[in-house]
Design a protein around this motif. Structure first.
Motif, PDB file in Angstrom:
ATOM      1  N   THR A  99      10.182  13.970   4.167  1.00 23.49           N
ATOM      2  CA  THR A  99       9.116  13.112   4.676  1.00 23.49           C
ATOM      3  C   THR A  99       7.845  13.920   4.917  1.00 23.49           C
ATOM      4  N   TYR A 100       7.992  15.086   5.531  1.00 25.63           N
ATOM      5  CA  TYR A 100       6.855  15.974   5.795  1.00 25.63           C
ATOM      6  C   TYR A 100       6.179  16.371   4.489  1.00 25.63           C
ATOM      7  N   LEU A 141       4.394  13.259   2.913  1.00 27.83           N
ATOM      8  CA  LEU A 141       3.184  12.920   3.667  1.00 27.83           C
ATOM      9  C   LEU A 141       2.075  13.928   3.421  1.00 27.83           C
ATOM     10  N   THR A 142       2.437  15.191   3.337  1.00 29.57           N
ATOM     11  CA  THR A 142       1.441  16.230   3.083  1.00 29.57           C
ATOM     12  C   THR A 142       0.839  16.068   1.696  1.00 29.57           C
ATOM     13  N   SER A 169      -0.987  11.940   1.735  1.00 30.16           N
ATOM     14  CA  SER A 169      -1.940  11.486   2.744  1.00 30.16           C
ATOM     15  C   SER A 169      -2.994  12.559   3.019  1.00 30.16           C
ATOM     16  N   ILE A 229      -5.382  12.434   5.244  1.00 34.45           N
ATOM     17  CA  ILE A 229      -5.556  12.590   6.697  1.00 34.45           C
ATOM     18  C   ILE A 229      -4.461  13.491   7.262  1.00 34.45           C
ATOM     19  N   PHE A 230      -3.214  13.215   6.900  1.00 28.25           N
ATOM     20  CA  PHE A 230      -2.094  14.026   7.381  1.00 28.25           C
ATOM     21  C   PHE A 230      -2.239  15.466   6.901  1.00 28.25           C
ATOM     22  N   ARG A 231      -2.669  15.640   5.639  1.00 31.39           N
ATOM     23  CA  ARG A 231      -2.848  16.985   5.079  1.00 31.39           C
ATOM     24  C   ARG A 231      -3.893  17.770   5.866  1.00 31.39           C
ATOM     25  N   LYS A 232      -4.989  17.109   6.241  1.00 29.06           N
ATOM     26  CA  LYS A 232      -6.036  17.787   7.026  1.00 29.06           C
ATOM     27  C   LYS A 232      -5.501  18.208   8.388  1.00 29.06           C
ATOM     28  N   ILE A 233      -4.742  17.311   9.024  1.00 23.85           N
ATOM     29  CA  ILE A 233      -4.175  17.621  10.340  1.00 23.85           C
ATOM     30  C   ILE A 233      -3.201  18.794  10.237  1.00 23.85           C
ATOM     31  N   VAL A 234      -2.313  18.740   9.245  1.00 25.72           N
ATOM     32  CA  VAL A 234      -1.322  19.809   9.053  1.00 25.72           C
ATOM     33  C   VAL A 234      -2.017  21.123   8.736  1.00 25.72           C
ATOM     34  N   LYS A 252      -3.492  22.553  11.895  1.00 28.17           N
ATOM     35  CA  LYS A 252      -2.444  23.090  12.784  1.00 28.17           C
ATOM     36  C   LYS A 252      -1.911  24.416  12.266  1.00 28.17           C
TER      37      LYS A 252
END
Length: 109
Positions: free
Chosen positions: A57-58, A61-62, A65, A67-72, A75
């Motif tokens: 799933t991770y 999503l990476t 997405s 948005i998720f890629r930017k957040i990951v 981090k």
């Protein structure tokens, strides 16, 4: 008793993870323990499946997405920067101590 149970669960979980990763035929050829059907084996399989599902799933999503890629990415970058900062601060002290131990009586430069 709980410590023994958790240790055995960890071992069975590793076996289950290996079996899921390389496949049953190769695992059998390598003689990886299959384990007898029990609550422990069932829990190990559920845990291993959950870990692989979360990893899948991770990864998806990476990949899919933005948005998720930017957040990951943010981090991970923050974690790497923190690690580098901590390592840089402590490495000088470790090297100084190692130099003192290697050359007693002499002050390292």
């Amino acid at each position: 008793y709980l410590y023994n149970f958790m240790g055995e669960l960890a071992v069975q979980c590793r076996f289950a993870m290996c079996r899921k990763s390389i496949g049953g035929e190769l695992a059998d050829a390598l003689e990886l323990p299959r384990g007898h059907e029990s609550l422990l084996i069932c829990l190990a399989n559920i845990f291993a499946t959950g870990i692989l599902l979360a990893l899948r799933t991770y990864t998806l999503l990476t990949m899919k997405s933005k948005i998720f890629r930017k957040i990951v990415f943010a981090k991970h970058l923050k974690g790497l920067e923190q690690f580098n900062k901590l390592w840089s601060m402590k490495n000088g002290k470790r090297m100084h101590k190692a130099a003192l131990n290697a050359m007693p009586g002499k002050e390292p430069r």
